[in-house]
Design a protein around this motif. Structure first.
Motif, mmCIF file in Angstrom:
data_model
loop_
_atom_site.group_PDB
_atom_site.id
_atom_site.type_symbol
_atom_site.label_atom_id
_atom_site.label_comp_id
_atom_site.label_asym_id
_atom_site.label_seq_id
_atom_site.Cartn_x
_atom_site.Cartn_y
_atom_site.Cartn_z
ATOM 1 N N GLU A 127 16.167 14.447 -8.978
ATOM 2 C CA GLU A 127 16.125 13.640 -10.190
ATOM 3 C C GLU A 127 15.956 15.140 -11.805
ATOM 4 O O GLU A 127 16.854 14.960 -12.558
ATOM 5 C CB GLU A 127 15.693 12.199 -10.398
ATOM 6 C CG GLU A 127 16.035 11.597 -9.446
ATOM 7 C CD GLU A 127 15.207 10.258 -9.114
ATOM 8 O OE1 GLU A 127 15.560 9.467 -7.862
ATOM 9 O OE2 GLU A 127 13.641 10.748 -9.700
ATOM 10 N N ASP A 129 15.612 17.775 -11.430
ATOM 11 C CA ASP A 129 17.256 19.244 -11.561
ATOM 12 C C ASP A 129 18.135 18.470 -11.856
ATOM 13 O O ASP A 129 19.142 19.296 -12.877
ATOM 14 C CB ASP A 129 17.537 19.501 -10.188
ATOM 15 C CG ASP A 129 18.407 20.724 -9.516
ATOM 16 O OD1 ASP A 129 19.290 21.047 -10.249
ATOM 17 O OD2 ASP A 129 18.602 21.952 -9.363
ATOM 18 N N ARG A 130 18.654 17.269 -11.688
ATOM 19 C CA ARG A 130 19.741 17.006 -12.518
ATOM 20 C C ARG A 130 19.836 17.035 -14.214
ATOM 21 O O ARG A 130 20.792 17.214 -15.225
ATOM 22 C CB ARG A 130 20.112 15.539 -12.136
ATOM 23 C CG ARG A 130 21.056 15.035 -12.750
ATOM 24 C CD ARG A 130 21.754 13.695 -12.008
ATOM 25 N NE ARG A 130 21.209 12.713 -12.123
ATOM 26 C CZ ARG A 130 20.572 12.229 -10.537
ATOM 27 N NH1 ARG A 130 19.976 12.800 -10.002
ATOM 28 N NH2 ARG A 130 19.146 11.244 -10.676
ATOM 29 N N ILE A 131 18.255 16.642 -14.643
ATOM 30 C CA ILE A 131 18.089 15.751 -15.864
ATOM 31 C C ILE A 131 18.261 17.730 -16.251
ATOM 32 O O ILE A 131 18.620 17.603 -17.801
ATOM 33 C CB ILE A 131 16.696 15.436 -15.777
ATOM 34 C CG1 ILE A 131 16.080 14.070 -15.394
ATOM 35 C CG2 ILE A 131 16.457 15.671 -17.402
ATOM 36 C CD1 ILE A 131 15.011 13.298 -15.156
ATOM 37 N N SER A 133 19.699 20.479 -15.270
ATOM 38 C CA SER A 133 21.299 20.820 -15.903
ATOM 39 C C SER A 133 21.689 20.199 -16.269
ATOM 40 O O SER A 133 22.432 20.182 -17.202
ATOM 41 C CB SER A 133 21.744 20.775 -14.284
ATOM 42 O OG SER A 133 21.826 19.933 -13.513
ATOM 43 N N SER A 134 21.887 18.772 -16.620
ATOM 44 C CA SER A 134 23.048 18.088 -17.601
ATOM 45 C C SER A 134 22.101 18.610 -19.218
ATOM 46 O O SER A 134 23.536 18.238 -20.063
ATOM 47 C CB SER A 134 22.907 16.245 -16.858
ATOM 48 O OG SER A 134 22.851 15.732 -16.144
ATOM 49 N N ALA A 135 20.995 18.888 -19.666
ATOM 50 C CA ALA A 135 20.684 18.852 -20.601
ATOM 51 C C ALA A 135 20.931 21.091 -20.817
ATOM 52 O O ALA A 135 20.732 20.874 -22.341
ATOM 53 C CB ALA A 135 18.574 19.182 -20.608
ATOM 54 N N ASN A 136 21.735 21.081 -19.524
ATOM 55 C CA ASN A 136 22.294 22.734 -20.142
ATOM 56 C C ASN A 136 21.063 23.368 -19.912
ATOM 57 O O ASN A 136 21.227 24.674 -20.368
ATOM 58 C CB ASN A 136 23.000 22.579 -21.665
ATOM 59 C CG ASN A 136 24.395 22.444 -20.621
ATOM 60 O OD1 ASN A 136 25.463 22.995 -19.969
ATOM 61 N ND2 ASN A 136 24.430 21.518 -22.349
ATOM 62 N N LYS A 140 22.302 23.669 -12.113
ATOM 63 C CA LYS A 140 23.400 22.906 -11.435
ATOM 64 C C LYS A 140 22.606 22.490 -9.797
ATOM 65 O O LYS A 140 22.961 24.218 -9.510
ATOM 66 C CB LYS A 140 24.864 22.095 -10.678
ATOM 67 C CG LYS A 140 24.102 20.576 -10.596
ATOM 68 C CD LYS A 140 25.987 20.048 -10.446
ATOM 69 C CE LYS A 140 25.770 19.034 -9.646
ATOM 70 N NZ LYS A 140 26.726 17.705 -10.200
ATOM 71 N N ASP A 269 17.147 10.806 -4.111
ATOM 72 C CA ASP A 269 17.596 10.846 -5.516
ATOM 73 C C ASP A 269 17.872 9.332 -5.275
ATOM 74 O O ASP A 269 18.510 8.753 -5.198
ATOM 75 C CB ASP A 269 19.031 11.233 -5.346
ATOM 76 C CG ASP A 269 19.347 11.346 -6.828
ATOM 77 O OD1 ASP A 269 18.756 10.747 -7.920
ATOM 78 O OD2 ASP A 269 20.563 11.972 -7.809
ATOM 79 N N SER A 272 20.047 8.215 -8.049
ATOM 80 C CA SER A 272 22.118 7.602 -8.056
ATOM 81 C C SER A 272 21.575 7.355 -6.605
ATOM 82 O O SER A 272 22.852 6.460 -7.101
ATOM 83 C CB SER A 272 22.327 9.260 -8.303
ATOM 84 O OG SER A 272 22.090 10.149 -8.858
#
Length: 350
Positions: A127, A129-131, A133-136, A140, A269, A272
């Motif tokens: 989770e 990692d996704r936060i 990577s989503s914020a650049n 990812k 996760d 999701s």
């Protein structure tokens, strides 16, 4: 003395030309300095500058978003000040109340590319990692795959050995779950995964490690704290549950924690996961995280616990309770001394 008519015409021409030039300069100055001013609106705009992108594309994007008054003035200011060649790629949060000089300074300042990210207690490695990577901030899945070898070794390379030397709690660890301390962080856009990981490790070392480092079973305490974080929201109840789980382990009884099974079912996760309710079949999943089938704690933490859950794991409360569940409506933890009472509470609260 009579002046030459040609001279008079030349002087007149120069005077007229000077007046026109002065007027042009005045008009240009008004246009230029007016163009430097903020639009003055509350418009917000996220500007993404790709590597190799030029002043033309940047100014066009700002004009289209109504963040600047004039493309020409923006380009002229950037060129005249020598800052055009120093604009940096990245993602910038801009608004209509910034002047052109402020925008330009923003685009050449590394700190302006930092974003504030809050990681909540109980977030998992995947989770987080996704936060990020989503914020650049990182690529990812790069944090998920940022493993450490057990006991260092040549397979790790010098980089991991150096990290283990700096952060002794990583020795023998090949899973980062539990070590990404929940807090609010500031990250630079397009950070390396190592830079991001070090921020978490530094915070863990400062805030969590002093609490558990003197315990021989500190990793088991961290695992227990992660379970408490996912299972129970209130500190006093976390202490009671810690006592119950320790008591079950001591007598050789499976701890039977739903969250550990969900960790397997949802593949690390929870957020999701579309099927967060366990079925009878789920309790038979063949996994070391299935605490209905396996004795003791799972092999690793199932989330990243905060200070409260760690403190609860360090200070379990003895009680006559052997069972607990969470009210499906209020999330209150309901305790039972016998299996019979637990089954009654299941009917009442679930």
């Amino acid at each position: 003395m009579q002046l030459n008519p040609r001279f008079n015409k030349r002087v007149s021409f120069i005077l007229v030309g000077g007046i026109i030039l002065a007027a042009v300069l005045i008009l240009f100055s008004v246009f230029y300095f007016n163009g430097l001013k903020p639009i003055g609106s509350d418009i917000k705009f996220e500007l993404k500058i790709e590597k190799g992108q030029g002043l033309k594309e940047i100014s066009a994007a700002l004009s289209q978003a109504r963040i600047i008054r004039s493309i020409t003035v923006f380009k002229l200011y950037a060129i005249f000040t020598g800052k055009a060649r120093h604009l940096k790629s990245g993602i910038y949060q801009l608004n209509g109340r910034l002047s052109v000089p402020e925008i330009i300074n923003f685009l050449i300042d590394d700190s302006s590319q930092e974003v504030s990210i809050t990681i909540t207690e109980g977030s998992t490695l995947k989770e987080i990692d996704r936060i990020l990577s989503s914020a650049n901030i990182i690529p990812k899945n790069s944090l998920v795959s940022f493993y450490f070898p057990v006991h260092g070794g040549s397979a790790a390379g010098g980089k991991n050995d150096e990290l283990i030397k700096a952060y002794p709690f990583l020795e023998g660890i090949d899973n980062l779950e539990g070590f990404l301390y929940p807090d609010t962080y500031r990250f630079k856009i397009d950070s390396s995964v190592e830079e991001a990981a070090k921020k978490f490790f530094d915070n863990f070392q400062n805030k969590a490690w002093p609490l558990i480092s003197q315990k021989n079973n500190w990793y088991q305490i961290l695992i227990l704290a992660s379970i408490l974080e996912k299972e129970v929201p209130v500190f006093n109840d976390q202490q009671l549950v810690a006592g119950i789980l320790n008591k079950r382990i001591k007598v050789g009884m499976p701890i039977q924690v739903d969250a550990t099974v969900l960790y397997t079912k949802c593949q690390g996760d929870f957020y999701s996961c579309s099927q967060r309710k366990l079925s009878t079949g789920d309790l038979k999943l063949d996994s070391p995280y299935n605490t209905y089938l396996n004795l003791g704690l799972p092999p690793t933490p199932i989330a990243n616990p905060g200070q409260m859950a760690i403190q609860a794991a360090l200070s379990p409360k003895a009680s006559n309770y052997w069972f607990y569940l969470s009210d499906s409506q209020t999330k209150e933890t309901i305790f039972s001394e016998t299996l019979e009472d637990q089954n009654k509470n299941r009917q009442k609260y679930l």
